[in-house]
Design a protein around this motif. Structure first.
Motif, PDB file in Angstrom:
ATOM      1  N   ARG A  79       2.135   5.042   6.291  1.00  0.00           N
ATOM      2  CA  ARG A  79       1.649   3.814   5.663  1.00  0.00           C
ATOM      3  C   ARG A  79       0.418   3.268   6.394  1.00  0.00           C
ATOM      4  NH1 ARG A  79       3.575  -0.566   2.548  1.00  0.00           N
ATOM      5  NH2 ARG A  79       5.564   0.441   2.144  1.00  0.00           N
ATOM      6  N   ALA A  95      -5.792   2.380   1.725  1.00  0.00           N
ATOM      7  CA  ALA A  95      -5.386   1.619   0.535  1.00  0.00           C
ATOM      8  C   ALA A  95      -6.171   2.124  -0.673  1.00  0.00           C
ATOM      9  CB  ALA A  95      -5.626   0.130   0.752  1.00  0.00           C
ATOM     10  N   TYR A 137      -3.077   6.016  -3.101  1.00  0.00           N
ATOM     11  CA  TYR A 137      -1.901   6.262  -3.929  1.00  0.00           C
ATOM     12  C   TYR A 137      -2.123   5.554  -5.254  1.00  0.00           C
ATOM     13  CZ  TYR A 137       0.866   8.141  -0.024  1.00  0.00           C
ATOM     14  OH  TYR A 137       1.345   8.891   1.009  1.00  0.00           O
ATOM     15  N   TRP A 192      -0.358   5.012  -7.879  1.00  0.00           N
ATOM     16  CA  TRP A 192       0.690   4.133  -8.409  1.00  0.00           C
ATOM     17  C   TRP A 192       0.963   2.933  -7.507  1.00  0.00           C
ATOM     18  CZ3 TRP A 192       0.378   5.645 -12.992  1.00  0.00           C
ATOM     19  CH2 TRP A 192       0.298   6.981 -13.312  1.00  0.00           C
ATOM     20  N   GLN A 193       0.431   2.935  -6.305  1.00  0.00           N
ATOM     21  CA  GLN A 193       0.606   1.812  -5.376  1.00  0.00           C
ATOM     22  C   GLN A 193      -0.729   1.516  -4.707  1.00  0.00           C
ATOM     23  OE1 GLN A 193       3.859   3.527  -3.007  1.00  0.00           O
ATOM     24  NE2 GLN A 193       5.117   1.820  -3.699  1.00  0.00           N
ATOM     25  N   PRO A 194      -1.648   0.874  -5.414  1.00  0.00           N
ATOM     26  CA  PRO A 194      -2.990   0.672  -4.877  1.00  0.00           C
ATOM     27  C   PRO A 194      -3.053  -0.199  -3.619  1.00  0.00           C
ATOM     28  CG  PRO A 194      -2.713  -0.515  -6.943  1.00  0.00           C
ATOM     29  CD  PRO A 194      -1.497   0.333  -6.759  1.00  0.00           C
ATOM     30  N   ASP A 195      -2.029  -1.011  -3.352  1.00  0.00           N
ATOM     31  CA  ASP A 195      -2.031  -1.870  -2.163  1.00  0.00           C
ATOM     32  C   ASP A 195      -1.323  -1.229  -0.974  1.00  0.00           C
ATOM     33  OD1 ASP A 195      -3.399  -3.844  -3.536  1.00  0.00           O
ATOM     34  OD2 ASP A 195      -1.553  -4.779  -4.256  1.00  0.00           O
ATOM     35  N   TYR A 196      -0.847   0.020  -1.147  1.00  0.00           N
ATOM     36  CA  TYR A 196      -0.125   0.719  -0.081  1.00  0.00           C
ATOM     37  C   TYR A 196      -1.123   1.260   0.936  1.00  0.00           C
ATOM     38  CZ  TYR A 196       2.809   4.297   2.137  1.00  0.00           C
ATOM     39  OH  TYR A 196       3.494   5.072   3.034  1.00  0.00           O
ATOM     40  N   GLN A 205       1.677  -4.810   6.405  1.00  0.00           N
ATOM     41  CA  GLN A 205       2.121  -3.547   5.813  1.00  0.00           C
ATOM     42  C   GLN A 205       3.482  -3.113   6.346  1.00  0.00           C
ATOM     43  OE1 GLN A 205       1.002  -1.229   3.437  1.00  0.00           O
ATOM     44  NE2 GLN A 205      -0.256  -2.940   2.766  1.00  0.00           N
ATOM     45  N   GLU A 208       6.180  -4.906   4.611  1.00  0.00           N
ATOM     46  CA  GLU A 208       6.360  -4.462   3.232  1.00  0.00           C
ATOM     47  C   GLU A 208       7.283  -3.262   3.109  1.00  0.00           C
ATOM     48  OE1 GLU A 208       5.088  -5.518   0.137  1.00  0.00           O
ATOM     49  OE2 GLU A 208       4.642  -7.342   1.271  1.00  0.00           O
ATOM     50  N   ASP A 209       7.484  -2.530   4.182  1.00  0.00           N
ATOM     51  CA  ASP A 209       8.273  -1.306   4.132  1.00  0.00           C
ATOM     52  C   ASP A 209       9.747  -1.618   3.905  1.00  0.00           C
ATOM     53  OD1 ASP A 209       9.773   1.163   5.255  1.00  0.00           O
ATOM     54  OD2 ASP A 209       7.672   1.794   5.128  1.00  0.00           O
TER      55      ASP A 209
END
Length: 119
Positions: free
Chosen positions: A35, A40, A43, A45-49, A73, A76-77
């Motif tokens: 992560r 950022a 990914y 499907w997860q643009p904020d990852y 971050q 968020e996990d």
């Protein structure tokens, strides 16, 4: 949960005739490292990852800003206990190298864990 062992930037590892697997706290540790090193937007499907720490190499080191983004971050996990404090310390070691120390509570085990790396 069991998953393939994969440390970001390294190859998969063979173990006893198959691919090495990890679970529990090591799975969380590998996921957090992935992560933090993922840029950022990479990914779909997860643009904020992701934090994108590799993009910070060669830039002026701003420990407070880096710590804030890393802390957000990590919190968020799903494998990190959201009710516990996450601490992050970024230290400038000179020559453009930073050391990052992260302390968090693993949601599965309830144990305090640490993750340290340099970049």
């Amino acid at each position: 949960m069991i998953a393939l062992s994969h440390v970001f930037g390294n190859d998969l590892v063979l173990s006893e005739g198959g691919l090495q697997t990890v679970s529990s706290t090591e799975l969380t540790r590998q996921g957090l490292l992935r992560r933090l090193l993922t840029v950022a937007g990479n990914y779909v499907w997860q643009p904020d990852y992701g934090v994108g720490l590799p993009l910070m190499v060669g830039q002026v080191i701003a420990p407070e800003a880096m710590e804030s983004v890393i802390r957000a971050q990590v919190q968020e996990d799903a494998n990190v206990d959201p009710s516990q404090v996450v601490t992050v310390t970024v230290t400038d070691e000179g020559l453009g190298i930073c050391r990052c120390d992260v302390s968090y509570v693993d949601a599965g085990s309830g144990q305090q864990q640490s993750l340290s790396f340099s970049y």
